[in-house]
Design a protein around this motif. Structure first.
Motif, PDB file in Angstrom:
ATOM      1  N   UNK A  52       5.098  19.485  -8.795  1.00  0.00           N
ATOM      2  CA  UNK A  52       6.174  19.681  -9.772  1.00  0.00           C
ATOM      3  C   UNK A  52       7.467  19.026  -9.280  1.00  0.00           C
ATOM      4  N   UNK A  53       7.728  19.126  -7.983  1.00  0.00           N
ATOM      5  CA  UNK A  53       8.895  18.448  -7.404  1.00  0.00           C
ATOM      6  C   UNK A  53       8.727  16.936  -7.508  1.00  0.00           C
ATOM      7  N   UNK A  54       7.506  16.457  -7.265  1.00  0.00           N
ATOM      8  CA  UNK A  54       7.242  15.027  -7.441  1.00  0.00           C
ATOM      9  C   UNK A  54       7.524  14.598  -8.875  1.00  0.00           C
ATOM     10  N   UNK A  55       7.066  15.406  -9.843  1.00  0.00           N
ATOM     11  CA  UNK A  55       7.287  15.090 -11.242  1.00  0.00           C
ATOM     12  C   UNK A  55       8.762  15.072 -11.590  1.00  0.00           C
TER      13      UNK A  55
ATOM     14  N   UNK B 159      -1.167  19.478 -13.798  1.00  0.00           N
ATOM     15  CA  UNK B 159      -0.205  20.235 -14.605  1.00  0.00           C
ATOM     16  C   UNK B 159       1.102  20.445 -13.867  1.00  0.00           C
ATOM     17  N   UNK B 160       1.034  20.636 -12.549  1.00  0.00           N
ATOM     18  CA  UNK B 160       2.267  20.796 -11.779  1.00  0.00           C
ATOM     19  C   UNK B 160       3.164  19.579 -11.952  1.00  0.00           C
ATOM     20  N   UNK B 161       2.576  18.400 -11.761  1.00  0.00           N
ATOM     21  CA  UNK B 161       3.335  17.151 -11.890  1.00  0.00           C
ATOM     22  C   UNK B 161       3.856  16.964 -13.314  1.00  0.00           C
ATOM     23  N   UNK B 162       2.968  17.140 -14.303  1.00  0.00           N
ATOM     24  CA  UNK B 162       3.344  16.906 -15.701  1.00  0.00           C
ATOM     25  C   UNK B 162       4.445  17.860 -16.150  1.00  0.00           C
ATOM     26  N   UNK B 163       4.308  19.152 -15.822  1.00  0.00           N
ATOM     27  CA  UNK B 163       5.310  20.119 -16.258  1.00  0.00           C
ATOM     28  C   UNK B 163       6.648  19.903 -15.549  1.00  0.00           C
ATOM     29  N   UNK B 164       6.618  19.509 -14.273  1.00  0.00           N
ATOM     30  CA  UNK B 164       7.861  19.191 -13.576  1.00  0.00           C
ATOM     31  C   UNK B 164       8.548  17.997 -14.200  1.00  0.00           C
ATOM     32  N   UNK B 165       7.762  16.988 -14.563  1.00  0.00           N
ATOM     33  CA  UNK B 165       8.295  15.763 -15.188  1.00  0.00           C
ATOM     34  C   UNK B 165       8.853  16.069 -16.578  1.00  0.00           C
ATOM     35  N   UNK B 166       8.052  16.746 -17.402  1.00  0.00           N
ATOM     36  CA  UNK B 166       8.452  17.030 -18.783  1.00  0.00           C
ATOM     37  C   UNK B 166       9.674  17.942 -18.831  1.00  0.00           C
ATOM     38  N   UNK B 167       9.690  18.974 -17.985  1.00  0.00           N
ATOM     39  CA  UNK B 167      10.829  19.894 -17.972  1.00  0.00           C
ATOM     40  C   UNK B 167      12.116  19.171 -17.607  1.00  0.00           C
ATOM     41  N   UNK B 168      12.033  18.250 -16.647  1.00  0.00           N
ATOM     42  CA  UNK B 168      13.221  17.495 -16.236  1.00  0.00           C
ATOM     43  C   UNK B 168      13.687  16.563 -17.353  1.00  0.00           C
TER      44      UNK B 168
END
Length: 336
Positions: free
Chosen positions: A288-291, A148-157
Motif C-alpha cells: 500500500x505504501x508502494x502504491x 489489493x494492498x498496492x491498488x488500494x494505496x494507489x487509488x486512495x492517494x
C-alpha cells in the motif's frame, strides 16, 4: 517428555508473538512515525491498545482466520508428543527466519512464515498438510495482500491526495494518527487471531488434549491478553529498524500518502478478516505504501530496497517450510 515439550512449545509460541510485534506490527505505525505525525513511543502505545482491541472485537464477530490456522496446527493421526515436537519446530523456524530478516531491516510476514513452517512440519510427520480449501485461502490471501494492498494505496492517494494536501498540517497529523490506529486494529484482528489460535493449541497439547474447536474469546481471554502484551513489548524494542526501512528508505512518504496507505491496507485487511482469509499485514501495508508512492513522486521510491523486500518475501515460503521440516526431523530424533 510431553510436559517438557509442552513447556518449550508455550515459550516458543510467545517468542513468535513477541517477534511478530518486533518485526511485523511496526508496519502498522510506520507511516505515522515516518511522517512525524506521532512519536515512536506514542505510536507504540497506540498500536498496543488498537492491536488488542482489534483482536478481541473482531474475534467476537468472527474467528474464521483463527480456525484456518487451527486446522493447519492439527497434525491429524500424529501422537500428542509428535504434534508438540512439530509445533515446536514450526515456531523455532519462524523465529530464526524473522530475526535474520530483521537484522537486514526487511519486513517479512510472520503470517506466511507461520503457514509455511506448519506445512513443513506436517510433511515431516508424513502428513499431507492442509487440504485444498485451506491452501486456497492461503494463496488467495497472498495474492490479495500483494495486489489489493498496492491498488488500494494507489487509488486512495489518487482520489484523496489533492483534498488532503489542502488540509492543515495539524489536521493531517490527526488523520494520520487515526488511520494508523485503524491499521493497528486490523493487524490485531488478523495476526492476533493466528497466534492466539497457535497459543491455545499449544496449551491444550501441553495438557494432553488435542482440539480443533473454534477459539472462544471468553474461554481464552488470558491468551488474548498475553498475545496483545507480547506484541506491544516486541514493537517497543525492535520496531524502529522496520519503520526506517518501510517509511523512509523504501518510499519517502508524505503525510497525505501515509493516510491513504493506512486506509487502503486497513480496508483490505478488514474484508479478508470477515472472509476468514489469512492475510499478511506486512505485505498489505508495505505494498500500500508502494502504491501511494507510485501515485505521487516516483523519484521518492528506492527500487533497490523494494527488490530486496520482494526477494525476501519470495523466499519466505520455501525457506520457512524447509526449516520447519528439517527441525521436525531433528527434534523427532532427539525427543523420542
Amino acid at each position: 517428555m510431553t510436559s517438557v515439550w509442552g513447556t518449550v512449545l508455550t515459550v516458543l509460541v510467545l517468542a513468535v508473538v513477541f517477534v511478530n510485534g518486533w518485526t511485523d506490527a511496526p508496519n502498522a505505525i510506520a507511516s505515522a512515525v515516518a511522517t512525524k505525525s506521532i512519536s515512536f513511543r506514542g505510536a507504540v502505545r497506540l498500536a498496543a491498545v488498537c492491536n488488542l482491541l482489534g483482536l478481541v472485537i473482531v474475534s467476537l464477530i468472527s474467528v474464521s482466520v483463527a480456525d484456518t490456522i487451527t486446522s493447519m496446527a492439527d497434525f491429524g493421526g500424529a501422537s500428542l508428543l509428535e504434534s508438540e515436537i512439530a509445533l515446536c519446530s514450526a515456531m523455532a523456524a519462524i523465529v530464526l527466519f524473522a530475526v535474520a530478516a530483521w537484522y537486514f531491516g526487511i519486513p517479512t510476514s510472520e503470517s506466511h512464515a507461520l503457514m509455511a513452517a506448519l506445512a513443513g512440519a506436517s510433511f515431516a510427520l508424513g502428513r499431507q498438510g492442509p487440504g485444498g480449501a485451506v491452501w486456497g485461502k492461503i494463496l488467495l490471501g497472498l495474492a490479495m495482500s500483494l495486489v489489493m494492498g498496492f491498488v488500494l494505496g494507489y487509488v486512495a492517494t489518487k482520489m484523496l491526495g489533492r483534498l488532503l494536501l489542502r488540509a492543515r498540517e495539524r489536521t493531517l497529523d490527526r488523520l494520520q494518527i487515526a488511520a494508523a490506529g485503524g491499521m493497528a486494529f486490523m493487524h490485531g484482528a488478523q495476526d492476533g487471531q493466528k497466534f492466539v489460535a497457535v497459543l491455545v493449541a499449544a496449551n491444550m497439547l501441553a495438557k494432553g488434549i488435542r482440539t480443533t474447536e473454534p477459539v472462544n474469546v471468553f474461554d481464552n481471554w488470558v491468551a488474548f491478553l498475553v498475545c496483545g502484551i507480547c506484541m506491544a513489548v516486541g514493537t517497543s524494542i525492535g520496531g524502529k529498524r522496520i519503520i526506517q526501512s518501510v517509511g523512509v528508505k523504501m518510499v519517502s512518504i508524505r503525510k497525505h500518502q501515509g493516510v491513504c496507505s493506512d486506509l487502503g491496507s486497513a480496508v483490505c485487511l478488514f474484508v479478508a478478516s470477515l472472509s476468514g482469509i489469512p492475510m499478511s499485514t506486512t505485505h498489505t501495508k508495505t505494498t500500500a505504501i508502494m502504491g501511494a508512492g507510485m501515485a505521487g513522486d516516483r523519484k521518492s521510491m528506492d527500487w533497490s530496497v523494494i527488490r530486496k523486500m520482494l526477494a525476501a518475501w519470495a523466499f519466505t515460503f520455501p525457506v520457512c517450510g524447509a526449516i520447519g521440516y528439517l527441525l521436525t526431523k531433528l527434534f523427532l530424533l532427539v525427543g523420542q
